[in-house]
Scaffold this motif. Structure first.
Motif, PDB file in Angstrom:
ATOM      1  N   ALA A   1       0.830  -1.205   0.000  1.00 42.13           N
ATOM      2  CA  ALA A   1       0.000   0.000   0.000  1.00 42.13           C
ATOM      3  C   ALA A   1       0.865   1.255   0.000  1.00 42.13           C
ATOM      4  O   ALA A   1       0.540   2.249  -0.661  1.00 42.13           O
ATOM      5  CB  ALA A   1      -0.934  -0.007   1.207  1.00 42.13           C
ATOM      6  N   ALA A   2       1.962   1.213   0.742  1.00 41.15           N
ATOM      7  CA  ALA A   2       2.859   2.366   0.799  1.00 41.15           C
ATOM      8  C   ALA A   2       3.523   2.643  -0.542  1.00 41.15           C
ATOM      9  O   ALA A   2       3.997   3.764  -0.784  1.00 41.15           O
ATOM     10  CB  ALA A   2       3.921   2.138   1.873  1.00 41.15           C
TER      11      ALA A   2
ATOM     12  N   ASP B   1       1.887   2.058  -3.532  1.00 44.73           N
ATOM     13  CA  ASP B   1       0.808   2.133  -4.533  1.00 44.73           C
ATOM     14  C   ASP B   1       0.621   0.824  -5.278  1.00 44.73           C
ATOM     15  O   ASP B   1       0.260   0.806  -6.461  1.00 44.73           O
ATOM     16  CB  ASP B   1       1.078   3.263  -5.543  1.00 44.73           C
ATOM     17  CG  ASP B   1       1.182   4.630  -4.878  1.00 44.73           C
ATOM     18  OD1 ASP B   1       0.388   4.888  -3.958  1.00 44.73           O
ATOM     19  OD2 ASP B   1       2.051   5.424  -5.274  1.00 44.73           O
TER      20      ASP B   1
ATOM     21  N   TRP C   1      -5.541   4.262   8.662  1.00 44.81           N
ATOM     22  CA  TRP C   1      -5.453   4.145   7.208  1.00 44.81           C
ATOM     23  C   TRP C   1      -5.759   5.479   6.542  1.00 44.81           C
ATOM     24  O   TRP C   1      -5.081   5.880   5.589  1.00 44.81           O
ATOM     25  CB  TRP C   1      -6.392   3.053   6.704  1.00 44.81           C
ATOM     26  CG  TRP C   1      -5.774   1.694   6.782  1.00 44.81           C
ATOM     27  CD1 TRP C   1      -5.945   0.760   7.761  1.00 44.81           C
ATOM     28  CD2 TRP C   1      -4.851   1.120   5.852  1.00 44.81           C
ATOM     29  NE1 TRP C   1      -5.193  -0.358   7.504  1.00 44.81           N
ATOM     30  CE2 TRP C   1      -4.506  -0.172   6.344  1.00 44.81           C
ATOM     31  CE3 TRP C   1      -4.279   1.554   4.663  1.00 44.81           C
ATOM     32  CZ2 TRP C   1      -3.616  -1.008   5.664  1.00 44.81           C
ATOM     33  CZ3 TRP C   1      -3.393   0.721   3.986  1.00 44.81           C
ATOM     34  CH2 TRP C   1      -3.076  -0.543   4.488  1.00 44.81           C
TER      35      TRP C   1
ATOM     36  N   HIS D   1      -2.676   7.724   6.985  1.00 49.53           N
ATOM     37  CA  HIS D   1      -1.401   7.345   6.381  1.00 49.53           C
ATOM     38  C   HIS D   1      -1.495   6.928   4.907  1.00 49.53           C
ATOM     39  O   HIS D   1      -0.585   7.215   4.128  1.00 49.53           O
ATOM     40  CB  HIS D   1      -0.773   6.207   7.193  1.00 49.53           C
ATOM     41  CG  HIS D   1      -0.335   6.619   8.562  1.00 49.53           C
ATOM     42  ND1 HIS D   1      -1.184   6.597   9.649  1.00 49.53           N
ATOM     43  CD2 HIS D   1       0.850   7.085   9.018  1.00 49.53           C
ATOM     44  CE1 HIS D   1      -0.532   7.014  10.724  1.00 49.53           C
ATOM     45  NE2 HIS D   1       0.686   7.321  10.365  1.00 49.53           N
ATOM     46  N   HIS D   2      -2.558   6.235   4.531  1.00 43.84           N
ATOM     47  CA  HIS D   2      -2.657   5.746   3.153  1.00 43.84           C
ATOM     48  C   HIS D   2      -4.090   5.875   2.623  1.00 43.84           C
ATOM     49  O   HIS D   2      -4.701   4.886   2.203  1.00 43.84           O
ATOM     50  CB  HIS D   2      -2.210   4.282   3.070  1.00 43.84           C
ATOM     51  CG  HIS D   2      -0.810   4.047   3.537  1.00 43.84           C
ATOM     52  ND1 HIS D   2       0.281   4.558   2.881  1.00 43.84           N
ATOM     53  CD2 HIS D   2      -0.329   3.363   4.610  1.00 43.84           C
ATOM     54  CE1 HIS D   2       1.387   4.207   3.505  1.00 43.84           C
ATOM     55  NE2 HIS D   2       1.046   3.491   4.563  1.00 43.84           N
TER      56      HIS D   2
ATOM     57  N   ALA E   1      -5.090   4.288  -0.692  1.00 49.37           N
ATOM     58  CA  ALA E   1      -5.131   2.824  -0.815  1.00 49.37           C
ATOM     59  C   ALA E   1      -6.445   2.241  -0.329  1.00 49.37           C
ATOM     60  O   ALA E   1      -6.673   1.038  -0.463  1.00 49.37           O
ATOM     61  CB  ALA E   1      -3.981   2.199  -0.023  1.00 49.37           C
TER      62      ALA E   1
END
Length: 314
Positions: free
Chosen positions: A206-207, A209, A230, A233-234, A237
Motif C-alpha cells: 500500500a505504501a 501504490d 489508514w 497514512h494511506h 489505498a
C-alpha cells in the motif's frame, strides 16, 4: 453527536465492489426480479454502481448464479461479478461452506475453473476473484485469470509474509495495477512480531501504490482506530466496501420479500448485538451497514467526508 445529512456532506454516488446482497436479497440465489428490486433499493441510497459478490458455492449453483446475473451486467445494472472463492484457505473460510472450498490444483478445482472460463468466454461478467496465495497452483491460476479478464484479489488466507509478498508481486507484474486485498484483516491470519503474516506485506504494498485495501468500516469488522490510521497514512489505498448481505437491512429499511436471508448456501440470522451471522453459529457473516450508513457513521465519528467519499467512489 447527531449523524450529519450526507446529502450536504457529500453529493457523490457510491461504488460498492464487495456486496453480497441487501435487505432480504441474495445476489447468489435470489430471483432476477428480487435482485432488480434490491439494486433499486441500493440506488435509492446512493449506491449506484454495484459489483455482485458471490460467496463460495458449488459448481451447479455457480452456473445458475452467473446465468441470472449475466443479463443484469449486460444491461448495465451491475458492474460485474466478484467470485469470493472457492480457492480460499479452509482455515480462514469464515462464513463460506468448507465443503465447497477447493484447491486450484485439484481435479474439482480444475472443473470449477473451467466452468467459470466457459461462462467468461461467452459473457465476460466476472471481474474479480478472491484467492489465498498459499494454495498449490496459485501462480498458474493467477496467469489464467488475468488472461481471461479476471482480476485476482487476495484474501481468506493464512499466508506467511513471504507468500503474500510473492502473490502481490506476481499479480502486480501481470496487471500493472494495485492488487485488491479482500476485506483486509478479516478472515486473515493476524500479525505477530516474529511471524508478521500477510498484513505486513499488504502495508508495504500500500505504501508503494501496489495494493488497494478493502475495509468494512461498519463498526464491527475493523476497529475505528485502525480505520483512522489508514485514512491518516494511506487514504489513496482505501476502498470502503459494505460486504452487505441479505441479512443487512439499513436504518429505516425493510426486507424485500419474506424469505429467510441467505448467503449462497448458508442461511443467515441477525442477532441484534452482533450483526449477520451464519444460523446456529457465531461466525460473522457479512457487513452490518450499506455504504450510505457507513459514510454517515464515519463522518459522525469525525472522519473528514472529503476523505471518506473518494474511498467510496473507487
Amino acid at each position: 453527536m447527531p449523524i450529519p445529512d450526507s446529502s450536504r456532506a457529500c453529493s457523490a454516488d457510491f461504488v460498492d465492489r464487495h456486496i453480497h446482497g441487501i435487505a432480504g436479497v441474495d445476489f447468489a440465489t435470489s430471483s432476477v426480479a428480487d435482485i432488480r428490486s434490491g439494486l433499486e433499493y441500493l440506488y435509492s441510497r446512493r449506491t449506484t454502481r454495484v459489483t455482485a459478490s458471490i460467496p463460495t458455492v458449488d459448481i451447479t449453483q455457480l452456473s445458475a448464479s452467473l446465468e441470472r446475473l449475466g443479463p443484469l451486467v449486460a444491461a448495465g445494472l451491475l458492474k460485474g461479478v466478484h467470485l469470493e472463492g472457492p480457492f480460499i484457505a479452509r482455515d480462514y473460510a469464515g462464513a463460506h461452506p468448507i465443503q465447497a472450498v477447493l484447491s486450484p490444483a485439484s481435479s474439482q478445482g480444475s472443473s470449477y475453473l473451467d466452468e467459470v472460463l466457459a461462462h467468461q468466454r461467452t459473457h465476460a461478467v466476472v471481474t474479480m476473484m478472491t484467492l489465498a496465495p498459499e494454495l498449490e497452483g496459485f501462480d498458474a491460476l493467477v496467469e489464467t485469470l488475468v488472461a481471461h479478464g479476471i482480476a485476482p484479489a487476495l484474501g481468506h488466507t493464512g499466508a506467511t509474509y513471504d507468500q503474500m509478498a510473492h502473490a502481490i508481486n506476481v499479480i502486480h507484474a501481470l496487471t500493472e495495477a494495485p492488487v485488491v486485498i479482500t476485506h483486509a484483516y478479516n478472515a486473515m491470519r493476524g500479525f505477530h512480531h516474529r511471524d508478521p503474516g500477510p498484513m505486513l506485506a499488504v502495508l508495504e504494498a500500500a505504501a508503494n501504490d501496489r495494493a488497494i485495501v478493502e475495509l468494512i468500516a461498519d463498526g464491527r469488522h475493523v476497529h475505528l482506530g485502525l480505520i483512522r490510521w489508514w485514512f491518516a497514512h494511506h487514504p489513496e489505498a482505501i476502498r470502503l466496501v459494505s460486504d452487505a448481505s441479505a441479512a443487512t437491512v439499513p436504518p429505516g429499511g425493510h426486507p424485500i420479500g419474506d424469505s429467510l436471508p441467505r448467503l449462497g448456501h448458508a442461511q443467515l440470522a441477525y442477532p441484534e448485538l452482533q450483526g449477520p451471522v451464519v444460523t446456529d453459529d457465531s461466525t460473522l457473516a457479512s457487513g452490518t451497514k450499506d455504504l450510505l450508513a457507513i459514510h454517515d457513521n464515519l463522518v459522525a465519528a469525525g472522519v473528514d467526508h472529503a476523505a471518506v467519499c473518494p474511498a467510496m467512489r473507487d
